[in-house]
Design an enzyme around this catalytic site. Structure first.
Site, PDB file in Angstrom:
ATOM      1  N   ARG A 167       0.844  -1.208   0.000  1.00  0.00           N
ATOM      2  CA  ARG A 167       0.000   0.000   0.000  1.00  0.00           C
ATOM      3  C   ARG A 167       0.874   1.250   0.000  1.00  0.00           C
ATOM      4  NH1 ARG A 167      -1.930   3.491  -1.160  1.00  0.00           N
ATOM      5  NH2 ARG A 167      -3.673   4.752  -0.425  1.00  0.00           N
ATOM      6  N   ASN A 170      -3.118 -10.542  -6.731  1.00  0.00           N
ATOM      7  CA  ASN A 170      -2.762 -10.317  -5.328  1.00  0.00           C
ATOM      8  C   ASN A 170      -3.858 -10.838  -4.391  1.00  0.00           C
ATOM      9  OD1 ASN A 170      -0.935  -8.938  -3.336  1.00  0.00           O
ATOM     10  ND2 ASN A 170      -2.821  -7.782  -2.916  1.00  0.00           N
ATOM     11  N   THR A 217     -16.496  -7.599   1.752  1.00  0.00           N
ATOM     12  CA  THR A 217     -17.110  -6.298   1.494  1.00  0.00           C
ATOM     13  C   THR A 217     -18.612  -6.437   1.278  1.00  0.00           C
ATOM     14  OG1 THR A 217     -17.169  -4.436  -0.049  1.00  0.00           O
ATOM     15  CG2 THR A 217     -16.546  -6.534  -0.982  1.00  0.00           C
ATOM     16  N   SER A 235     -16.957  -3.899  -9.412  1.00  0.00           N
ATOM     17  CA  SER A 235     -15.595  -3.525  -9.835  1.00  0.00           C
ATOM     18  C   SER A 235     -14.750  -4.786  -9.788  1.00  0.00           C
ATOM     19  CB  SER A 235     -14.990  -2.476  -8.883  1.00  0.00           C
ATOM     20  OG  SER A 235     -14.655  -3.087  -7.642  1.00  0.00           O
ATOM     21  N   TYR A 266     -12.055  -5.098  -8.087  1.00  0.00           N
ATOM     22  CA  TYR A 266     -11.779  -5.306  -6.665  1.00  0.00           C
ATOM     23  C   TYR A 266     -12.909  -6.082  -5.991  1.00  0.00           C
ATOM     24  CZ  TYR A 266     -12.544  -4.336  -1.779  1.00  0.00           C
ATOM     25  OH  TYR A 266     -12.866  -4.500  -0.456  1.00  0.00           O
ATOM     26  N   HIS A 267     -14.159  -5.616  -6.178  1.00  0.00           N
ATOM     27  CA  HIS A 267     -15.283  -6.302  -5.521  1.00  0.00           C
ATOM     28  C   HIS A 267     -15.404  -7.741  -6.034  1.00  0.00           C
ATOM     29  CE1 HIS A 267     -16.527  -2.073  -4.550  1.00  0.00           C
ATOM     30  NE2 HIS A 267     -16.884  -2.652  -3.418  1.00  0.00           N
ATOM     31  N   LYS A 290     -13.409 -10.208  -4.065  1.00  0.00           N
ATOM     32  CA  LYS A 290     -14.006 -10.601  -2.777  1.00  0.00           C
ATOM     33  C   LYS A 290     -15.053 -11.697  -2.990  1.00  0.00           C
ATOM     34  CE  LYS A 290     -11.817  -7.597  -0.161  1.00  0.00           C
ATOM     35  NZ  LYS A 290     -10.969  -7.898   0.969  1.00  0.00           N
TER      36      LYS A 290
HETATM   37  P1  NAD Z   1      -5.177  -0.824   3.163  1.00  0.00           P
HETATM   38  O1  NAD Z   1      -4.752  -0.847   1.737  1.00  0.00           O
HETATM   39  O2  NAD Z   1      -4.970   0.403   3.947  1.00  0.00           O
HETATM   40  O3  NAD Z   1      -4.487  -2.040   3.950  1.00  0.00           O
HETATM   41  C1  NAD Z   1      -4.218  -3.288   3.359  1.00  0.00           C
HETATM   42  C2  NAD Z   1      -2.827  -3.701   3.810  1.00  0.00           C
HETATM   43  O4  NAD Z   1      -2.521  -4.982   3.244  1.00  0.00           O
HETATM   44  C3  NAD Z   1      -1.756  -2.731   3.320  1.00  0.00           C
HETATM   45  O5  NAD Z   1      -0.951  -2.330   4.402  1.00  0.00           O
HETATM   46  C4  NAD Z   1      -0.970  -3.523   2.283  1.00  0.00           C
HETATM   47  O6  NAD Z   1       0.385  -3.172   2.245  1.00  0.00           O
HETATM   48  C5  NAD Z   1      -1.201  -4.955   2.744  1.00  0.00           C
HETATM   49  N1  NAD Z   1      -1.132  -5.949   1.666  1.00  0.00           N
HETATM   50  C6  NAD Z   1      -1.785  -5.943   0.478  1.00  0.00           C
HETATM   51  N2  NAD Z   1      -1.444  -7.024  -0.234  1.00  0.00           N
HETATM   52  C7  NAD Z   1      -0.554  -7.731   0.508  1.00  0.00           C
HETATM   53  C8  NAD Z   1       0.162  -8.927   0.304  1.00  0.00           C
HETATM   54  N3  NAD Z   1       0.077  -9.617  -0.834  1.00  0.00           N
HETATM   55  N4  NAD Z   1       0.981  -9.385   1.285  1.00  0.00           N
HETATM   56  C9  NAD Z   1       1.103  -8.684   2.448  1.00  0.00           C
HETATM   57  N5  NAD Z   1       0.461  -7.524   2.694  1.00  0.00           N
HETATM   58  C10 NAD Z   1      -0.357  -7.062   1.727  1.00  0.00           C
HETATM   59  O7  NAD Z   1      -6.726  -1.252   3.178  1.00  0.00           O
HETATM   60  P2  NAD Z   1      -7.772  -1.170   4.386  1.00  0.00           P
HETATM   61  O8  NAD Z   1      -8.652  -0.035   4.133  1.00  0.00           O
HETATM   62  O9  NAD Z   1      -7.066  -1.304   5.668  1.00  0.00           O
HETATM   63  O10 NAD Z   1      -8.595  -2.492   4.101  1.00  0.00           O
HETATM   64  C11 NAD Z   1      -8.229  -3.714   4.714  1.00  0.00           C
HETATM   65  C12 NAD Z   1      -9.184  -4.812   4.269  1.00  0.00           C
HETATM   66  O11 NAD Z   1     -10.511  -4.450   4.641  1.00  0.00           O
HETATM   67  C13 NAD Z   1      -9.181  -5.017   2.763  1.00  0.00           C
HETATM   68  O12 NAD Z   1      -9.216  -6.389   2.475  1.00  0.00           O
HETATM   69  C14 NAD Z   1     -10.452  -4.347   2.307  1.00  0.00           C
HETATM   70  O13 NAD Z   1     -10.961  -4.979   1.183  1.00  0.00           O
HETATM   71  C15 NAD Z   1     -11.362  -4.492   3.509  1.00  0.00           C
HETATM   72  N6  NAD Z   1     -12.353  -3.397   3.592  1.00  0.00           N
HETATM   73  C16 NAD Z   1     -11.947  -2.089   3.705  1.00  0.00           C
HETATM   74  C17 NAD Z   1     -12.899  -1.072   3.764  1.00  0.00           C
HETATM   75  C18 NAD Z   1     -12.528   0.385   3.853  1.00  0.00           C
HETATM   76  O14 NAD Z   1     -13.430   1.239   3.764  1.00  0.00           O
HETATM   77  N7  NAD Z   1     -11.272   0.731   4.041  1.00  0.00           N
HETATM   78  C19 NAD Z   1     -14.255  -1.421   3.728  1.00  0.00           C
HETATM   79  C20 NAD Z   1     -14.632  -2.757   3.609  1.00  0.00           C
HETATM   80  C21 NAD Z   1     -13.662  -3.743   3.543  1.00  0.00           C
HETATM   81  N1  USQ Z   2     -18.399   8.586  -4.286  1.00  0.00           N
HETATM   82  C1  USQ Z   2     -18.734   9.901  -4.556  1.00  0.00           C
HETATM   83  N2  USQ Z   2     -17.759  10.839  -4.440  1.00  0.00           N
HETATM   84  C2  USQ Z   2     -16.490  10.539  -4.041  1.00  0.00           C
HETATM   85  C3  USQ Z   2     -16.164   9.225  -3.760  1.00  0.00           C
HETATM   86  C4  USQ Z   2     -17.132   8.266  -3.906  1.00  0.00           C
HETATM   87  O1  USQ Z   2     -19.875  10.226  -4.896  1.00  0.00           O
HETATM   88  O2  USQ Z   2     -15.661  11.465  -3.950  1.00  0.00           O
HETATM   89  C5  USQ Z   2     -19.434   7.545  -4.383  1.00  0.00           C
HETATM   90  C6  USQ Z   2     -19.089   6.429  -5.341  1.00  0.00           C
HETATM   91  O3  USQ Z   2     -19.541   6.701  -6.648  1.00  0.00           O
HETATM   92  C7  USQ Z   2     -19.798   5.243  -4.702  1.00  0.00           C
HETATM   93  C8  USQ Z   2     -19.805   5.560  -3.219  1.00  0.00           C
HETATM   94  O4  USQ Z   2     -19.527   6.951  -3.105  1.00  0.00           O
HETATM   95  O5  USQ Z   2     -21.116   5.161  -5.136  1.00  0.00           O
HETATM   96  C9  USQ Z   2     -18.806   4.798  -2.389  1.00  0.00           C
HETATM   97  O6  USQ Z   2     -17.503   4.965  -2.890  1.00  0.00           O
HETATM   98  P1  USQ Z   2     -16.224   4.679  -1.968  1.00  0.00           P
HETATM   99  O7  USQ Z   2     -15.013   4.968  -2.760  1.00  0.00           O
HETATM  100  O8  USQ Z   2     -16.389   5.354  -0.665  1.00  0.00           O
HETATM  101  O9  USQ Z   2     -16.401   3.106  -1.667  1.00  0.00           O
HETATM  102  P2  USQ Z   2     -16.087   1.800  -2.533  1.00  0.00           P
HETATM  103  O10 USQ Z   2     -15.460   2.123  -3.824  1.00  0.00           O
HETATM  104  O11 USQ Z   2     -17.334   0.989  -2.578  1.00  0.00           O
HETATM  105  O12 USQ Z   2     -15.010   1.020  -1.672  1.00  0.00           O
HETATM  106  C10 USQ Z   2     -14.860   1.177  -0.254  1.00  0.00           C
HETATM  107  C11 USQ Z   2     -13.528   0.552   0.120  1.00  0.00           C
HETATM  108  C12 USQ Z   2     -13.587  -0.959  -0.186  1.00  0.00           C
HETATM  109  C13 USQ Z   2     -14.771  -1.568   0.515  1.00  0.00           C
HETATM  110  C14 USQ Z   2     -16.074  -0.864   0.152  1.00  0.00           C
HETATM  111  C15 USQ Z   2     -17.232  -1.311   1.018  1.00  0.00           C
HETATM  112  O13 USQ Z   2     -12.459   1.174  -0.589  1.00  0.00           O
HETATM  113  O14 USQ Z   2     -12.375  -1.560   0.257  1.00  0.00           O
HETATM  114  O15 USQ Z   2     -14.885  -2.932   0.190  1.00  0.00           O
HETATM  115  O16 USQ Z   2     -15.927   0.561   0.421  1.00  0.00           O
HETATM  116  S1  USQ Z   2     -18.763  -1.236   0.164  1.00  0.00           S
HETATM  117  O17 USQ Z   2     -18.879   0.079  -0.483  1.00  0.00           O
HETATM  118  O18 USQ Z   2     -19.810  -1.418   1.134  1.00  0.00           O
HETATM  119  O19 USQ Z   2     -18.748  -2.288  -0.844  1.00  0.00           O
END
Ligand code: NAD
Ligand code: USQ
Length: 454
Positions: A88, A172, A198, A236, A238-239, A242
């Site tokens: 990251r 990854n 997610t 996406s 990413y999604h 998951k």
């Molecule tokens: P982040 O990117 O800040 O943290 C992820 C960490 O994992 C980073 O420090 C990165 O270096 C490490 N990483 C990634 N790939 C790796 C690998 N192959 N080996 C070792 N380390 C690795 O993300 P976050 O916001 O802390 O999210 C953490 C988890 O929670 C993610 O799986 C994400 O999908 C999930 N999540 C996050 C949110 C959100 O809003 N941030 C919401 C829902 C789910």
């Molecule tokens: N959005 C805006 N303006 C912005 C940013 C986002 O209108 O400046 C909108 C997007 O279009 C989207 C919503 O806000 O409809 C959410 O976007 P986001 O970037 O906050 O969230 P998302 O891309 O869904 O991803 C984040 C995390 C991801 C996690 C997910 C949970 O990055 O790791 O899995 O939230 S969830 O949304 O419930 O699937």
């Protein structure tokens, strides 16, 4: 195959919150009274003494969710080992961006934690998706009770940027989850895997009713009733990873009796937690850029800097939200309530509440006196959606969720004000587009037009 969806047990579902209470100045909702499940209340680590101390490996423990969770679990008396390959931080370098908050190196972070609390956290730099043998060796040596898996590329926009980032995200994330399952089997350690999934696996309300926790009752052709994994409907790459993770977990549970919990988490907001504010060197990361910044934190940052809020499209998307402090508490609850050997993958919806993006923008705009700017949407997503999500399992297990609240907005605003000089305004507008058409519609957006109040 056609599915006919029925919602058998969940009738009185649409009113998840009953009353507000205030604990230490934090607004919380009372747990739902419309409970239908037979979940048994277990003790959480906060209630226990040293006898329930666990060894916990946190994969991705250097990240936004992983770092405060590691500190929280260490604070509760557990023995924490962080694994992270710092990818990251490398992506920040690749993008010419950085956390708004000045996060310290892992070495400085764990030393500061030791200094402040006397508690040790081990840090291991390892790539979960690539360094399989080292992962097996680590699990054999540490013999963890639980492994929390945060280690994935988590930004939907970054995953949609180019074919390179799409392929990286799939390689990854899917390899990492597969490696983890294989490694637990090869290490012959009965560790409980707690994975961060997610809400996006469900497709934000596409099944026509309340989103249940992981599994849904269906009537298959021929009238046969079944309870299956909720259909996946990612928005996406990413999604999609998951969704693929969820299938892998289903397989390894069935084949190898792994004990796995998958947490379908909503959008996390906030910055610091009671642990990260103990010392400046423990500060959590804060992403504000168009790829990694999530919507509420971005709006709070924009409000504090006088930037019109970047609402995409009509702001009609409804999403689940959870505060970063509750992320850590939910992980603890999940760790303390593992499925039994042979039980199917446990799935929790990890959200406090649902909100529409334009309503969130209105809240922030009212508090900060900035305007709301409706931008063309860089994402291929429905203009409007309804979202009704069950979070009963966590509430039944004692979670009293923190909801969107002005006092907590202030916490984020204070952090932003302190570090606004670190903001690069050219990184604020969206920089990844879901497809050619969306890119063309956003062509008029000029990153250099954004000005901030420093
Ligand atoms: P982040 O990117 O800040 O943290 C992820 C960490 O994992 C980073 O420090 C990165 O270096 C490490 N990483 C990634 N790939 C790796 C690998 N192959 N080996 C070792 N380390 C690795 O993300 P976050 O916001 O802390 O999210 C953490 C988890 O929670 C993610 O799986 C994400 O999908 C999930 N999540 C996050 C949110 C959100 O809003 N941030 C919401 C829902 C789910
Ligand atoms: N959005 C805006 N303006 C912005 C940013 C986002 O209108 O400046 C909108 C997007 O279009 C989207 C919503 O806000 O409809 C959410 O976007 P986001 O970037 O906050 O969230 P998302 O891309 O869904 O991803 C984040 C995390 C991801 C996690 C997910 C949970 O990055 O790791 O899995 O939230 S969830 O949304 O419930 O699937």
């Amino acid at each position: 195959m056609r599915f006919f969806l029925i919602f058998a047990t969940i009738a009185a579902s649409a009113a998840p919150t009953a009353a507000f209470t205030t604990i230490s100045g934090i607004a919380r909702t009372a747990p739902s009274s419309t409970t239908t499940s037979s979940v048994v209340l277990h003790a959480t680590a906060a209630d226990i003494n040293g006898t329930d101390k666990k060894k916990i490996i946190i994969l991705g423990g250097d990240g936004f969710c992983g770092w405060p969770t590691s500190l929280y679990l260490s604070d509760q008396g557990h023995d924490v080992v962080i694994v992270d390959n710092l990818s990251r931080r490398n992506i920040d370098t690749e993008m010419g961006c950085d956390s708004l908050t000045p996060i310290q190196s892992p070495d400085v972070r764990v030393k500061a934690w030791k200094e402040v609390t006397g508690k040790e956290i081990k840090f291991v730099n390892l790539n979960v998706a690539k360094e399989y043998d080292l992962l097996v060796q680590l699990i054999k040596e540490e013999k963890p009770d639980s492994i929390v898996h945060f280690a994935e590329q988590r930004a939907a926009p970054y995953s949609m940027k180019t074919s390179k980032t799409k392929r990286y995200t799939v390689d990854n994330n899917v390899s990492g989850s597969n490696n983890l399952c294989c490694a637990v089997i090869d290490a012959e350690v009965d560790a409980h895997i707690v994975h961060l999934g997610t809400m996006g696996v469900y497709g934000y309300g596409t099944s026509g009713g309340e989103i249940p926790e992981g599994y849904i009752d269906v009537i298959l052709p021929g009238g046969r009733e079944a309870n299956i994994l909720h259909p996946a409907y990612p928005g996406s790459v990413y999604h999609a990873t998951k969704c693929l993770d969820a299938l892998l977990f289903q397989f390894y549970q069935k084949n190898d009796q792994l004990r796995i919990t998958d947490l379908h988490q909503g959008i996390v907001w906030g910055t610091n937690t009671p642990q990260t504010i103990k010392d400046e060197r423990l500060i959590n990361r804060f992403d504000y850029d168009g790829d990694y910044g999530t919507v509420l934190n971005r709006f709070l940052m924009q409000g504090a800097m006088g930037v019109p809020l970047t609402v995409y499209g009509t702001g009609g998307q409804t999403r689940g939200f959870i505060h970063i402090t509750d992320t850590a508490r939910c992980i603890e609850i999940a760790i303390n309530n593992p499925p039994k050997t042979g039980e199917r993958v446990e799935i929790f919806n990890q959200i406090a509440e649902t909100r529409r993006v334009r309503d969130v923008a209105k809240l922030v705009a009212e508090q900060t006196n900035v305007e709301v700017n409706l931008l063309p949407n860089p994402r291929q997503e429905a203009a409007e959606n309804e979202l009704d999500v069950s979070n009963r399992k966590f509430c039944n297990l004692g979670l009293n969720p923190i909801t969107l609240d002005a006092a907590l907005f202030d916490e984020v605003t204070e952090v932003v004000n302190k570090y606004k000089h670190r903001c690069d305004p050219t990184k604020i507008l969206p920089a990844s587009f879901w497809n050619k058409k969306r890119a063309e519609e956003c062509a008029s957006l000029d990153p250099s037009s954004v000005k901030i109040n420093v």
